[in-house]
Design a protein around this motif. Structure first.
Motif, mmCIF file in Angstrom:
data_model
loop_
_atom_site.group_PDB
_atom_site.id
_atom_site.type_symbol
_atom_site.label_atom_id
_atom_site.label_comp_id
_atom_site.label_asym_id
_atom_site.label_seq_id
_atom_site.Cartn_x
_atom_site.Cartn_y
_atom_site.Cartn_z
ATOM 1 N N LYS A 241 0.825 -1.229 -0.085
ATOM 2 C CA LYS A 241 -0.182 0.026 0.024
ATOM 3 C C LYS A 241 0.940 1.283 -0.008
ATOM 4 N N GLU A 242 1.991 1.255 0.564
ATOM 5 C CA GLU A 242 2.730 2.384 0.561
ATOM 6 C C GLU A 242 3.729 2.890 -0.517
ATOM 7 N N CYS A 243 4.307 1.652 -1.063
ATOM 8 C CA CYS A 243 5.312 1.935 -2.320
ATOM 9 C C CYS A 243 4.547 1.365 -3.757
ATOM 10 N N MET A 244 3.740 0.718 -3.513
ATOM 11 C CA MET A 244 2.814 0.001 -4.589
ATOM 12 C C MET A 244 3.655 -1.091 -5.590
ATOM 13 N N THR A 245 4.767 -1.603 -4.655
ATOM 14 C CA THR A 245 5.475 -2.592 -5.399
ATOM 15 C C THR A 245 4.550 -4.025 -5.553
ATOM 16 N N PRO A 246 4.366 -4.595 -6.793
ATOM 17 C CA PRO A 246 3.525 -5.725 -7.029
ATOM 18 C C PRO A 246 4.273 -6.836 -6.476
ATOM 19 N N ILE A 247 3.770 -7.658 -5.582
ATOM 20 C CA ILE A 247 4.638 -8.667 -4.753
ATOM 21 C C ILE A 247 4.089 -10.013 -5.247
ATOM 22 N N PHE A 248 2.461 -10.278 -5.212
ATOM 23 C CA PHE A 248 1.909 -11.665 -5.492
ATOM 24 C C PHE A 248 0.906 -11.574 -6.438
ATOM 25 N N CYS A 249 0.801 -12.602 -7.324
ATOM 26 C CA CYS A 249 -0.239 -12.769 -8.061
ATOM 27 C C CYS A 249 -0.785 -14.195 -8.004
ATOM 28 N N ASP A 250 -1.906 -14.309 -7.644
ATOM 29 C CA ASP A 250 -2.681 -15.530 -7.210
ATOM 30 C C ASP A 250 -3.986 -15.763 -7.660
ATOM 31 N N ASP A 251 -4.355 -17.021 -7.776
ATOM 32 C CA ASP A 251 -5.771 -17.347 -8.355
ATOM 33 C C ASP A 251 -6.103 -18.646 -7.443
ATOM 34 N N ASP A 252 -7.122 -18.265 -6.568
ATOM 35 C CA ASP A 252 -7.446 -19.802 -5.632
ATOM 36 C C ASP A 252 -8.242 -20.865 -6.460
ATOM 37 N N THR A 253 -8.424 -20.241 -7.521
ATOM 38 C CA THR A 253 -9.414 -21.272 -8.537
ATOM 39 C C THR A 253 -8.362 -21.940 -9.571
ATOM 40 N N VAL A 254 -7.787 -21.294 -10.241
ATOM 41 C CA VAL A 254 -6.583 -22.027 -11.266
ATOM 42 C C VAL A 254 -5.623 -22.363 -10.591
ATOM 43 N N HIS A 255 -5.026 -21.826 -9.519
ATOM 44 C CA HIS A 255 -3.863 -22.457 -9.016
ATOM 45 C C HIS A 255 -3.896 -22.403 -7.391
ATOM 46 N N PRO A 256 -4.754 -22.984 -6.782
ATOM 47 C CA PRO A 256 -4.916 -22.683 -5.405
ATOM 48 C C PRO A 256 -3.770 -22.988 -4.430
ATOM 49 N N GLU A 257 -2.822 -23.729 -4.880
ATOM 50 C CA GLU A 257 -1.954 -24.538 -3.909
ATOM 51 C C GLU A 257 -0.689 -23.739 -4.048
ATOM 52 N N PHE A 258 -0.534 -22.872 -5.059
ATOM 53 C CA PHE A 258 0.814 -21.990 -4.965
ATOM 54 C C PHE A 258 0.788 -20.417 -5.112
ATOM 55 N N ASN A 259 1.730 -19.760 -4.759
ATOM 56 C CA ASN A 259 1.783 -18.170 -4.867
ATOM 57 C C ASN A 259 2.874 -17.880 -6.130
ATOM 58 N N ASP A 260 2.435 -17.202 -7.047
ATOM 59 C CA ASP A 260 3.460 -16.580 -7.980
ATOM 60 C C ASP A 260 3.868 -15.271 -7.085
ATOM 61 N N ILE A 261 5.325 -15.159 -7.164
ATOM 62 C CA ILE A 261 5.845 -14.194 -6.425
ATOM 63 C C ILE A 261 6.567 -13.195 -7.416
ATOM 64 N N ASN A 262 6.612 -12.181 -7.469
ATOM 65 C CA ASN A 262 7.470 -11.241 -8.414
ATOM 66 C C ASN A 262 8.918 -11.563 -8.185
ATOM 67 N N PHE A 263 9.470 -11.960 -9.299
ATOM 68 C CA PHE A 263 11.116 -12.456 -9.271
ATOM 69 C C PHE A 263 11.893 -11.253 -8.704
ATOM 70 N N ALA A 264 11.434 -10.031 -9.085
ATOM 71 C CA ALA A 264 12.426 -8.710 -8.904
ATOM 72 C C ALA A 264 12.312 -8.457 -7.438
ATOM 73 N N THR A 265 11.268 -9.024 -6.606
ATOM 74 C CA THR A 265 11.266 -8.712 -4.973
ATOM 75 C C THR A 265 12.128 -9.446 -4.366
ATOM 76 N N VAL A 266 12.918 -10.422 -4.775
ATOM 77 C CA VAL A 266 13.700 -11.299 -4.287
ATOM 78 C C VAL A 266 15.070 -10.694 -4.036
ATOM 79 N N TYR A 267 15.323 -10.456 -2.621
ATOM 80 C CA TYR A 267 16.535 -9.902 -2.397
ATOM 81 C C TYR A 267 17.802 -10.421 -2.668
ATOM 82 N N GLU A 268 18.002 -11.739 -2.684
ATOM 83 C CA GLU A 268 19.084 -12.245 -3.559
ATOM 84 C C GLU A 268 18.929 -13.391 -4.271
ATOM 85 N N PRO A 269 18.463 -13.306 -5.483
ATOM 86 C CA PRO A 269 18.377 -14.170 -6.561
ATOM 87 C C PRO A 269 19.216 -15.365 -6.551
#
Length: 199
Positions: free
Chosen positions: A115-143
């Protein structure tokens, strides 16, 4: 040496600009570095730009790739977005869960950003892929702590004309399914709704 040939006014060619113009194409377009030996276990931290939201997940991940769909591009304001998928049971929000804003980009798919800096972090769909989170690769501190790097280009048909993608990266291209209306944002420009108001 294969020099870059760029036409610029003589008056604008200062020392710094001349340095750039005299650099070789190889310097501007270096070869993709060889991938290091990737770990198979461990914990990886990720979060938003301002630090309000901090998370972590444990390895292994499921898959990773670059998404060229118009929804990801427009929401993130980027040529394409890289995602890495992790089982929800392996993901922990360490700080700032109350700082996450939820936005529905499709009837069942939703994005969570700070809410503060607007960084997109997660992309989820509890119907299409309820078992996993899509995480924005660019938010990982140490790839380099990840067990995989992006290995696919998704919605390749939807790619924008102005963002260059290395044609020699060796990653397969999966064309956009015709049923996904290539080049059009799913649901139209007003497809999203605020999670709080439902509008």
């Amino acid at each position: 040496m294969d020099q870059l040939k760029v036409a610029v006014p003589a008056a604008a060619a200062g020392a710094g600009l001349m340095y750039l113009l005299n650099r070789s194409k190889a310097e501007f377009c270096p070869k993709v570095p060889e991938k290091p030996v990737l770990p198979t276990t461990g914990t990886v931290e990720f979060g938003c730009f301002c630090g309000a939201v901090k998370c972590e997940f444990s390895l292994p991940t499921i898959f990773a790739g670059h998404c060229h769909c118009s929804v990801c591009r427009r929401i993130s304001g980027a040529g394409y977005v890289s995602w890495i998928a992790v089982n929800k049971s392996q993901v922990k929000i360490l700080q700032g869960e109350d700082h996450l804003h939820t936005f529905y980009s499709s009837p069942t798919g939703y994005r969570r950003s700070c809410k503060e800096c607007m960084t997109p972090i997660f992309c989820d769909d509890d119907t299409v892929h309820p078992e996993f989170n899509d995480i924005n690769f660019a938010t990982v501190y140490e790839p380099d702590k990840l067990d995989r790097w992006p290995h696919d280009h998704w919605f390749w048909t939807d790619r924008c004309c102005w963002a260059s993608v290395d044609p020699n990266d060796g990653i397969p291209r999966a064309e956009t399914d015709p049923k996904a209306s290539p080049g059009k944002m799913a649901g139209g420009i007003r497809a999203g709704k605020c999670s709080q108001t439902g509008k």
